[in-house]
Motif scaffolding. Structure first.
Motif, PDB file in Angstrom:
ATOM      1  N   ALA A 158       0.837  -1.206   0.000  1.00 52.57           N
ATOM      2  CA  ALA A 158       0.000   0.000   0.000  1.00 52.57           C
ATOM      3  C   ALA A 158       0.868   1.251   0.000  1.00 52.57           C
ATOM      4  CB  ALA A 158      -0.931  -0.016   1.208  1.00 52.57           C
ATOM      5  N   LEU A 159       1.959   1.229   0.749  1.00 45.75           N
ATOM      6  CA  LEU A 159       2.884   2.360   0.752  1.00 45.75           C
ATOM      7  C   LEU A 159       3.527   2.550  -0.620  1.00 45.75           C
ATOM      8  CD1 LEU A 159       4.659   1.899   4.205  1.00 45.75           C
ATOM      9  CD2 LEU A 159       3.285   3.863   3.512  1.00 45.75           C
ATOM     10  N   LEU A 160       3.951   1.434  -1.238  1.00 42.59           N
ATOM     11  CA  LEU A 160       4.561   1.500  -2.564  1.00 42.59           C
ATOM     12  C   LEU A 160       3.560   2.029  -3.585  1.00 42.59           C
ATOM     13  CD1 LEU A 160       6.833   0.914  -4.572  1.00 42.59           C
ATOM     14  CD2 LEU A 160       6.008  -1.464  -4.691  1.00 42.59           C
ATOM     15  N   MET A 161       2.326   1.518  -3.526  1.00 40.98           N
ATOM     16  CA  MET A 161       1.284   1.978  -4.440  1.00 40.98           C
ATOM     17  C   MET A 161       1.037   3.468  -4.276  1.00 40.98           C
ATOM     18  SD  MET A 161      -2.182   2.916  -4.027  1.00 40.98           S
ATOM     19  CE  MET A 161      -2.627   2.027  -2.548  1.00 40.98           C
ATOM     20  N   THR A 162       1.020   3.932  -3.038  1.00 41.74           N
ATOM     21  CA  THR A 162       0.788   5.356  -2.775  1.00 41.74           C
ATOM     22  C   THR A 162       1.890   6.205  -3.395  1.00 41.74           C
ATOM     23  OG1 THR A 162      -0.371   4.846  -0.715  1.00 41.74           O
ATOM     24  CG2 THR A 162       0.511   7.075  -0.954  1.00 41.74           C
ATOM     25  N   CYS A 163       3.128   5.766  -3.236  1.00 41.70           N
ATOM     26  CA  CYS A 163       4.259   6.510  -3.822  1.00 41.70           C
ATOM     27  C   CYS A 163       4.204   6.497  -5.345  1.00 41.70           C
ATOM     28  CB  CYS A 163       5.582   5.917  -3.341  1.00 41.70           C
ATOM     29  SG  CYS A 163       5.906   6.174  -1.585  1.00 41.70           S
ATOM     30  N   LEU A 164       3.840   5.354  -5.939  1.00 43.17           N
ATOM     31  CA  LEU A 164       3.758   5.259  -7.394  1.00 43.17           C
ATOM     32  C   LEU A 164       2.654   6.160  -7.947  1.00 43.17           C
ATOM     33  CD1 LEU A 164       4.175   1.394  -7.882  1.00 43.17           C
ATOM     34  CD2 LEU A 164       5.798   3.173  -8.565  1.00 43.17           C
ATOM     35  N   PHE A 165       1.496   6.136  -7.290  1.00 42.94           N
ATOM     36  CA  PHE A 165       0.401   6.979  -7.770  1.00 42.94           C
ATOM     37  C   PHE A 165       0.714   8.456  -7.561  1.00 42.94           C
ATOM     38  CE2 PHE A 165      -3.696   9.112  -7.697  1.00 42.94           C
ATOM     39  CZ  PHE A 165      -4.287   8.584  -8.834  1.00 42.94           C
ATOM     40  N   ALA A 166       1.390   8.775  -6.469  1.00 45.10           N
ATOM     41  CA  ALA A 166       1.776  10.168  -6.227  1.00 45.10           C
ATOM     42  C   ALA A 166       2.744  10.646  -7.299  1.00 45.10           C
ATOM     43  CB  ALA A 166       2.401  10.305  -4.842  1.00 45.10           C
ATOM     44  N   LEU A 167       3.677   9.774  -7.686  1.00 44.40           N
ATOM     45  CA  LEU A 167       4.604  10.120  -8.762  1.00 44.40           C
ATOM     46  C   LEU A 167       3.840  10.322 -10.065  1.00 44.40           C
ATOM     47  CD1 LEU A 167       7.459  10.486  -9.879  1.00 44.40           C
ATOM     48  CD2 LEU A 167       7.598   7.984 -10.135  1.00 44.40           C
ATOM     49  N   TYR A 168       2.850   9.473 -10.304  1.00 36.95           N
ATOM     50  CA  TYR A 168       1.991   9.608 -11.488  1.00 36.95           C
ATOM     51  C   TYR A 168       1.305  10.970 -11.498  1.00 36.95           C
ATOM     52  CZ  TYR A 168      -1.899   8.540 -14.691  1.00 36.95           C
ATOM     53  OH  TYR A 168      -2.810   8.553 -15.712  1.00 36.95           O
ATOM     54  N   ALA A 169       0.710  11.339 -10.353  1.00 34.90           N
ATOM     55  CA  ALA A 169      -0.004  12.614 -10.261  1.00 34.90           C
ATOM     56  C   ALA A 169       0.940  13.801 -10.440  1.00 34.90           C
ATOM     57  CB  ALA A 169      -0.727  12.710  -8.924  1.00 34.90           C
ATOM     58  N   ALA A 170       2.143  13.703  -9.884  1.00 32.39           N
ATOM     59  CA  ALA A 170       3.118  14.787 -10.028  1.00 32.39           C
ATOM     60  C   ALA A 170       3.561  14.933 -11.481  1.00 32.39           C
ATOM     61  CB  ALA A 170       4.321  14.536  -9.123  1.00 32.39           C
ATOM     62  N   LEU A 171       3.714  13.804 -12.171  1.00 28.51           N
ATOM     63  CA  LEU A 171       4.107  13.859 -13.579  1.00 28.51           C
ATOM     64  C   LEU A 171       2.976  14.414 -14.443  1.00 28.51           C
ATOM     65  CD1 LEU A 171       6.080  10.509 -13.998  1.00 28.51           C
ATOM     66  CD2 LEU A 171       6.998  12.833 -13.953  1.00 28.51           C
ATOM     67  N   VAL A 172       1.724  14.172 -14.036  1.00 31.05           N
ATOM     68  CA  VAL A 172       0.595  14.775 -14.757  1.00 31.05           C
ATOM     69  C   VAL A 172       0.701  16.294 -14.707  1.00 31.05           C
ATOM     70  CG1 VAL A 172      -1.903  15.139 -14.671  1.00 31.05           C
ATOM     71  CG2 VAL A 172      -0.984  12.828 -14.491  1.00 31.05           C
ATOM     72  N   ARG A 173       1.114  16.820 -13.559  1.00 35.16           N
ATOM     73  CA  ARG A 173       1.307  18.272 -13.450  1.00 35.16           C
ATOM     74  C   ARG A 173       2.481  18.732 -14.318  1.00 35.16           C
ATOM     75  NH1 ARG A 173       0.545  19.748  -7.000  1.00 35.16           N
ATOM     76  NH2 ARG A 173      -1.410  18.614  -6.672  1.00 35.16           N
ATOM     77  N   ARG A 174       3.508  17.886 -14.398  1.00 43.10           N
ATOM     78  CA  ARG A 174       4.692  18.238 -15.190  1.00 43.10           C
ATOM     79  C   ARG A 174       4.390  18.149 -16.679  1.00 43.10           C
ATOM     80  NH1 ARG A 174       8.022  19.741 -17.950  1.00 43.10           N
ATOM     81  NH2 ARG A 174      10.293  19.588 -17.809  1.00 43.10           N
ATOM     82  N   PHE A 175       3.655  17.105 -17.085  1.00 47.61           N
ATOM     83  CA  PHE A 175       3.309  16.908 -18.499  1.00 47.61           C
ATOM     84  C   PHE A 175       1.903  17.454 -18.747  1.00 47.61           C
ATOM     85  CE2 PHE A 175       5.886  12.770 -17.888  1.00 47.61           C
ATOM     86  CZ  PHE A 175       7.079  13.479 -17.922  1.00 47.61           C
ATOM     87  N   ARG A 176       1.759  18.751 -18.769  1.00 41.20           N
ATOM     88  CA  ARG A 176       0.440  19.374 -18.841  1.00 41.20           C
ATOM     89  C   ARG A 176      -0.276  19.108 -20.161  1.00 41.20           C
ATOM     90  NH1 ARG A 176      -0.354  22.691 -14.565  1.00 41.20           N
ATOM     91  NH2 ARG A 176       1.483  23.339 -13.382  1.00 41.20           N
ATOM     92  N   ASP A 177       0.472  18.794 -21.215  1.00 45.59           N
ATOM     93  CA  ASP A 177      -0.152  18.572 -22.520  1.00 45.59           C
ATOM     94  C   ASP A 177      -0.434  17.103 -22.794  1.00 45.59           C
ATOM     95  OD1 ASP A 177      -0.033  21.293 -23.080  1.00 45.59           O
ATOM     96  OD2 ASP A 177       2.001  21.147 -23.901  1.00 45.59           O
ATOM     97  N   ALA A 178      -0.104  16.220 -21.860  1.00 44.11           N
ATOM     98  CA  ALA A 178      -0.326  14.788 -22.069  1.00 44.11           C
ATOM     99  C   ALA A 178      -1.817  14.460 -21.967  1.00 44.11           C
ATOM    100  CB  ALA A 178       0.464  13.972 -21.042  1.00 44.11           C
ATOM    101  N   PRO A 179      -2.320  13.568 -22.815  1.00 44.25           N
ATOM    102  CA  PRO A 179      -3.734  13.158 -22.753  1.00 44.25           C
ATOM    103  C   PRO A 179      -3.950  12.195 -21.581  1.00 44.25           C
ATOM    104  CG  PRO A 179      -2.610  11.952 -24.493  1.00 44.25           C
ATOM    105  CD  PRO A 179      -1.605  12.925 -23.934  1.00 44.25           C
ATOM    106  N   VAL A 180      -4.302  12.727 -20.433  1.00 47.26           N
ATOM    107  CA  VAL A 180      -4.307  11.952 -19.192  1.00 47.26           C
ATOM    108  C   VAL A 180      -5.344  10.830 -19.199  1.00 47.26           C
ATOM    109  CG1 VAL A 180      -4.585  12.092 -16.702  1.00 47.26           C
ATOM    110  CG2 VAL A 180      -3.450  13.947 -17.918  1.00 47.26           C
ATOM    111  N   VAL A 181      -6.572  11.140 -19.610  1.00 43.24           N
ATOM    112  CA  VAL A 181      -7.620  10.117 -19.589  1.00 43.24           C
ATOM    113  C   VAL A 181      -7.307   9.008 -20.598  1.00 43.24           C
ATOM    114  CG1 VAL A 181     -10.087   9.668 -19.860  1.00 43.24           C
ATOM    115  CG2 VAL A 181      -9.311  11.815 -18.850  1.00 43.24           C
ATOM    116  N   TRP A 182      -6.827   9.386 -21.772  1.00 44.95           N
ATOM    117  CA  TRP A 182      -6.464   8.379 -22.766  1.00 44.95           C
ATOM    118  C   TRP A 182      -5.283   7.541 -22.272  1.00 44.95           C
ATOM    119  CZ3 TRP A 182      -8.006   5.223 -26.039  1.00 44.95           C
ATOM    120  CH2 TRP A 182      -7.215   4.685 -27.044  1.00 44.95           C
TER     121      TRP A 182
END
Length: 304
Positions: A158-182
């Protein structure tokens, strides 16, 4: 858009985000209701959820709107990272209490803030640092109790999953033009691949087929509800409503699985929830106060 239309859209957004939190809260009981390994569950959830999410993306693209279908390296990175976090998410439910997983996952906003500071350079606010420190103490209590009760591995996942998803969310902010839902839809399809090399997805028992189908459907539904709701309300308000996923997950586990974690997990969970709700409430209150002057000006202009 008139003030009445804006208010109606705001109410709709609140209902959609709150509904999304409730649907997300079903993940734990659905995972534990399926008699299959995590990779098999991920593959079927990915197939069903991915098809539904793809249909949603194509529906949003009708006319000139919607996301691009070109992922690029940024979109593919998000997709792969999303697949790994999904597998870890389901494996965590299989190895520890539902309450432990959803409470540890509730710390995501603070881990996102840390990664956003490291990757994007966003300022780490004082209230976030305080809440993160309190959450860390609560998670430590939960994980420590799990080590003695045979659930340490699941808590670690659960801790690992939380860190992975947090990294995902942070990269979404970094890659603002990426098609997130797709990218999320592609991520769901990628979850099919590992199961065919390690397990046999076709061996799912007949009794587990209904919850497998339901899991795929609720996965896509939760994502779509959140996406549509978050478009209509401020981010702070969406974050506050999204915290409803935690009590929903715990309540569903108690109601359908009669699962009650040990006292140490409940104490640690209460500490984490107190910090999460306090932080979300402060964000919502600050956003509301900041928007108050503009609302007063709008009302005065309407009177004039």
């Amino acid at each position: 858009m008139t003030a009445t239309d804006t208010a109606a859209q705001h109410r709709l957004g609140m209902v959609l985000v709150a509904s999304s939190a409730g649907v997300f809260g079903l993940a734990g009981i659905l995972t534990k209701s399926i008699d299959a390994d995590p990779l098999t569950i991920t593959s079927w959830r990915g197939l069903i959820g991915g098809l539904l999410m793809s249909a949603y993306v194509l529906w949003r693209r009708r006319g000139a709107g919607g996301e691009s279908l070109h992922l690029g390296w940024q979109g593919w990175l998000l997709a792969v990272l999303g697949t790994i976090s999904s597998i870890t998410f389901i494996a965590a439910f299989k190895n520890t209490y539902v309450a432990n997983v959803v409470v540890i996952y509730a710390t995501v906003p603070f881990v996102v803030a840390l990664f956003a500071w490291l990757i994007v350079g966003e300022m780490f606010r004082r209230q976030t640092a305080i809440a993160a420190a309190i959450c860390l103490a609560g998670v430590a209590v939960m994980v420590w109790s799990g080590l003695g009760g045979g659930h340490g591995f699941g808590d670690g996942l659960a801790l690992l999953m939380t860190c992975l998803f947090a990294l995902y969310a942070a990269l979404v902010r970094r890659f603002r033009d990426a098609p997130v839902v797709w990218a999320g839809a592609v991520s769901a399809f990628l979850g099919i691949i590992p199961a065919w090399f390690v397990a046999d997805p076709l061996t799912v028992p007949p009794a587990s087929i209904p919850p497998v189908i339901t899991f795929g459907f609720t996965f896509a539904l939760a994502v779509i509800l959140w996406t549509e709701g978050a478009r209509r309300i401020p981010a702070a308000e969406a974050g506050l409503l999204g915290t409803a996923e935690v009590p929903c997950g715990i309540f569903f586990a108690w109601l359908f699985l009669a699962e009650l974690p040990p006292a140490a997990s409940l104490i640690g969970g209460a500490i984490v929830l107190a910090a999460v709700f306090w932080h979300a409430w402060r964000d919502w209150a600050n956003a509301r106060n900041a928007a108050m002057p503009s609302r007063l000006i709008e009302k005065e202009s309407q009177k004039a």
